[in-house]
Design an enzyme around this catalytic site. Structure first.
Site, PDB file in Angstrom:
ATOM      1  N   SER A 150     -13.929  -6.621  -0.819  1.00 42.70           N
ATOM      2  CA  SER A 150     -15.298  -7.022  -0.488  1.00 42.70           C
ATOM      3  C   SER A 150     -15.322  -8.535  -0.421  1.00 42.70           C
ATOM      4  CB  SER A 150     -16.285  -6.515  -1.543  1.00 42.70           C
ATOM      5  OG  SER A 150     -17.615  -6.841  -1.188  1.00 42.70           O
ATOM      6  N   ARG A 396     -11.831  -4.015   5.889  1.00 38.52           N
ATOM      7  CA  ARG A 396     -12.445  -2.723   5.544  1.00 38.52           C
ATOM      8  C   ARG A 396     -13.721  -2.542   6.349  1.00 38.52           C
ATOM      9  NH1 ARG A 396     -13.602   2.016   4.616  1.00 38.52           N
ATOM     10  NH2 ARG A 396     -13.519   3.050   2.582  1.00 38.52           N
ATOM     11  N   THR A 432     -22.368  -3.643  -4.163  1.00 37.46           N
ATOM     12  CA  THR A 432     -21.769  -3.199  -5.424  1.00 37.46           C
ATOM     13  C   THR A 432     -22.836  -2.726  -6.403  1.00 37.46           C
ATOM     14  OG1 THR A 432     -19.944  -4.761  -5.120  1.00 37.46           O
ATOM     15  CG2 THR A 432     -20.248  -3.856  -7.321  1.00 37.46           C
ATOM     16  N   CYS A 597      -8.217  -2.588  15.672  1.00 39.04           N
ATOM     17  CA  CYS A 597      -7.469  -2.329  14.438  1.00 39.04           C
ATOM     18  C   CYS A 597      -6.970  -3.641  13.846  1.00 39.04           C
ATOM     19  CB  CYS A 597      -6.290  -1.403  14.714  1.00 39.04           C
ATOM     20  SG  CYS A 597      -5.219  -1.184  13.264  1.00 39.04           S
ATOM     21  N   CYS A 627      -1.029   0.849   8.176  1.00 34.62           N
ATOM     22  CA  CYS A 627      -2.445   1.149   7.958  1.00 34.62           C
ATOM     23  C   CYS A 627      -2.929   0.599   6.620  1.00 34.62           C
ATOM     24  CB  CYS A 627      -2.673   2.655   8.018  1.00 34.62           C
ATOM     25  SG  CYS A 627      -4.387   3.147   7.765  1.00 34.62           S
ATOM     26  N   CYS A 630      -8.736   0.909   6.517  1.00 38.37           N
ATOM     27  CA  CYS A 630     -10.060   0.342   6.793  1.00 38.37           C
ATOM     28  C   CYS A 630     -10.995   1.362   7.430  1.00 38.37           C
ATOM     29  CB  CYS A 630      -9.944  -0.900   7.666  1.00 38.37           C
ATOM     30  SG  CYS A 630      -9.508  -0.564   9.391  1.00 38.37           S
ATOM     31  N   CYS A 633     -10.597   2.822  13.040  1.00 38.96           N
ATOM     32  CA  CYS A 633     -10.146   3.533  14.242  1.00 38.96           C
ATOM     33  C   CYS A 633     -10.988   4.767  14.519  1.00 38.96           C
ATOM     34  CB  CYS A 633      -8.669   3.901  14.128  1.00 38.96           C
ATOM     35  SG  CYS A 633      -8.235   4.858  12.658  1.00 38.96           S
TER      36      CYS A 633
END
Length: 658
Positions: A150, A396, A432, A597, A627, A630, A633
């Protein structure tokens, strides 16, 4: 009532050994586990406010589950695995595999702030009332916090409620937010902007969410929560009639890329639970299935997403402004693309910087990763970063839909919490505190529901009802906070683009404060917003200089990402879909996946022979070992033919500063 724990019968020792073996394998393969120099016992490297000479508290890879009897069973008929396609050999029939099975009171899927807050609250309530409740938390990362990323600035409201003495317990909230700045960027300059009131950070802290999550994990284990890192929940277990949830099945370990068992093969475990809480984070694979099966999105807006791409840098001491928070709008994004940047001055002369790009963007030539790289050459950023060192990289997807995009939260036998439900407050740029509170509410209602059950060792015949969680959530400060700003992100869907959204948002947040009879809506899924490449010109991104900007593989190397190469590809596209996928995504959208990506997973390359080609002389290459989980895709691909599934447990990034 809660069932009492029993000692493990000797006859179960073989089954117990399999659990110990799998847990030990998880521990031994986690690259971020260190060894205590005196005892050679594994422990976590956990940053804290303690002196450098003090050792971090050991992570207890709990085997308390051995106290309750296990049994072996064939894979449940109610488990619904994702359909996979093989190359060559016929897939190994997992339906014939004998599995280890365990019964728990509550199973929590995901070890982020929401899942850990739910686990902590459950054990707090049980301890307060002198009751035994068995809480198991499954985390797909190799350790708690390794898949967490984050910005991050945290509002401690939920933490104050959950653990009032968090300061005395050493929570890693060490850098108070001291100054806010909002600026409008042009290509070479910047100008101050009015600071939106909801973005005020007085009383907040600049943190590493990964480190904070590790600390939450320690608090949970101190209370008796059983945490199993490296155990990825891959399937949902349903009741016999399919109308309720009975738990989850973790994924298999030791299958090769053709789904054939290797010598190291270990079948997934079944966790049968009275209540299962899903805390997978944004766009979770099982959460998606549950929303579809139980029609949880009926009457709700489509969820809309952003992609956050970030780095952590160590900068020169003279350039460090502890507690300084900067946000920008404008360049490099155009008026039709929602997004902005951040720069947070953390503790220890580190800064977190990044960009969020709304995934409802139209231009398929946009690359969020390369937007981050070029933004660092803007004088506003370059002046801070020059002479520094990039320490970490991460990315992310995040929920942006807000109040009107949150699905129904419960179903028979469980519920969705945190970002799995979409509780992020976009105008605040914070999620959060809302994620934690949703987990706490779900825990409280789960505890009430379990307390009302008759005392028995057996699983209840009917799935446990925690529908009161929905009611309590709707009456909570989380829902009130999200409802107040419900029109802010949605206001950017207008003919004037970002300009119109900023004008309305300013009026709404300063004057109206959400007290209007209307609600704006998100008109479509993000993938449907993408327009053909023929309507745009390719973006001429500058080449990286290796000092401020970097190529994508160098950046991915800073995530610590690792997947076993000879395992099934977890990014699943059916063989029969590959031709149409390549035709549309290359022919119409100029290979969008290769740009969106942030980890160079997808490539469209020229085939060496006609037989290798998927379509038009091109083939899709999936570098799944890159990968970083995240989930972008499966959100953005225009053909919606990629299914994100969990790889082997412990695979993926190894975040520590993010």
């Amino acid at each position: 009532m809660f069932a009492a724990r029993t000692a493990l019968p000797p006859a179960k020792s073989a089954v117990s050994a399999r659990l110990i073996s799998r847990t030990a394998a998880t521990i031994s393969t986690s690259p971020r586990l260190l060894q205590h120099p005196a005892t050679a016992a594994p422990f976590h490297s956990l940053p804290s406010r303690a002196s450098a000479s003090s050792l971090p508290r050991p992570q207890r890879y709990s085997l308390k589950s051995l106290r309750r009897s296990f049994h072996s069973s064939l894979q449940s008929r109610q488990a619904e695995p994702v359909e996979h396609d093989n190359e060559g050999e016929e897939a190994f029939d997992l339906g014939t595999v004998e599995r280890v099975s365990d019964e728990v009171d509550v199973c929590i899927v995901g070890g982020g702030p929401a899942g850990l807050s739910a686990a902590i609250r459950l054990k707090q309530l049980a301890n307060e009332q002198g009751k035994e409740i068995r809480v198991v938390l499954l985390e797909k990362g190799g350790e708690v916090g390794s898949h967490i990323v984050s910005g991050a600035v945290i509002e401690p409201k939920a933490l104050d409620e959950l653990i009032p003495d968090w300061k005395e317990l050493g929570a890693p909230l060490n850098q108070p937010a001291l100054h806010d700045s909002m600026r409008w960027l042009t290509k070479t300059s910047s100008f101050p902007m009015p600071h939106p009131p909801q973005m005020s950070n007085k009383g907040n802290y600049i943190i590493s969410l990964s480190q904070f999550t590790r600390w939450l994990g320690e608090q949970a284990e101190e209370l008796g929560v059983e945490i199993y890192p490296g155990f990825a929940a891959a399937q949902v277990l349903y009741s016999e009639d399919g109308k309720g949830v009975r738990g989850v099945v973790t994924n298999e370990i030791g299958l090769d890329k053709n789904y054939q068992p290797k010598e190291s093969f270990e079948p997934g475990m079944e966790f049968h639970a009275k209540v299962t809480l899903f805390a997978e984070g944004c766009h979770g694979s099982l959460s998606k299935q549950l929303q579809s099966k139980f029609n949880l999105r009926e009457g709700k807006d489509p969820q809309t997403y952003g992609l956050g791409v970030k780095e952590v840098w160590k900068i020169k001491k003279e350039k460090h402004k502890p507690g300084y928070i900067q946000h920008t709008l404008g360049w490099p994004l155009d008026n039709s693309t929602y997004g902005g940047t951040w720069l947070y001055h953390m503790e220890d002369e580190m800064v977190s910087l990044g960009i969020v790009v709304g995934l409802d963007y139209q231009n398929p030539y946009i690359s969020p990763f390369r937007e981050l790289q070029r933004i660092k050459h803007h004088p506003l950023f370059a002046d801070v970063l020059e002479g520094g060192e990039c320490l970490s990289y991460a990315a992310r997807a995040l929920n942006e839909g807000g109040y009107q995009s949150i699905p129904k939260l419960t179903f028979p036998g469980g519920g969705l919490i945190g970002c799995a439900a979409g509780t992020l407050n976009v105008p605040k740029i914070k999620g959060t505190h809302t994620a934690m509170k949703s987990g706490m509410i779900a825990a409280e209602e789960t505890f009430k529901a379990l307390s009302a059950l008759p005392e028995s060792e057996e699983m209840p015949e009917e799935p446990v009802d925690i529908s009161s969680y929905q009611t309590e959530f709707d009456n909570s400060w989380v829902a009130k906070e999200l409802k107040e700003v419900r029109n802010v992100r949605a206001s950017f869907h207008n003919p004037l683009g970002n300009l119109g959204g900023m004008i309305y948002s300013g009026i709404d947040t300063l004057l109206l404060k959400g007290r209007v009879p209307w609600t704006f809506h998100h008109p479509k899924e993000d993938y449907a917003a993408t327009k053909p490449a023929s309507q745009f010109k390719p973006i001429d991104y500058p080449n990286p200089d290796g000092k401020l900007s970097f190529d994508i593989l160098t950046s991915v190397s800073r995530t610590g990402t690792n997947h076993a190469e000879n395992q099934p590809i977890h990014l699943v596209i059916k063989d029969e879909d590959r031709k149409s996928h390549v035709e549309k995504n290359v022919g119409e959208y100029a290979g969008l996946l290769g740009r969106v990506c942030p980890a160079a997973v997808y490539e469209y390359v020229e085939a060496n022979t006609p037989e290798e080609a998927d379509a038009d002389g091109m083939k899709l290459v999936i570098n799944s070992q890159n990968c970083i989980h995240c989930k972008t895709c499966s959100i953005k691909v225009p053909t919606q033919d990629i299914t994100w599934t969990v790889p082997e447990g412990s695979g993926g990034p190894k975040y520590s500063l993010t």
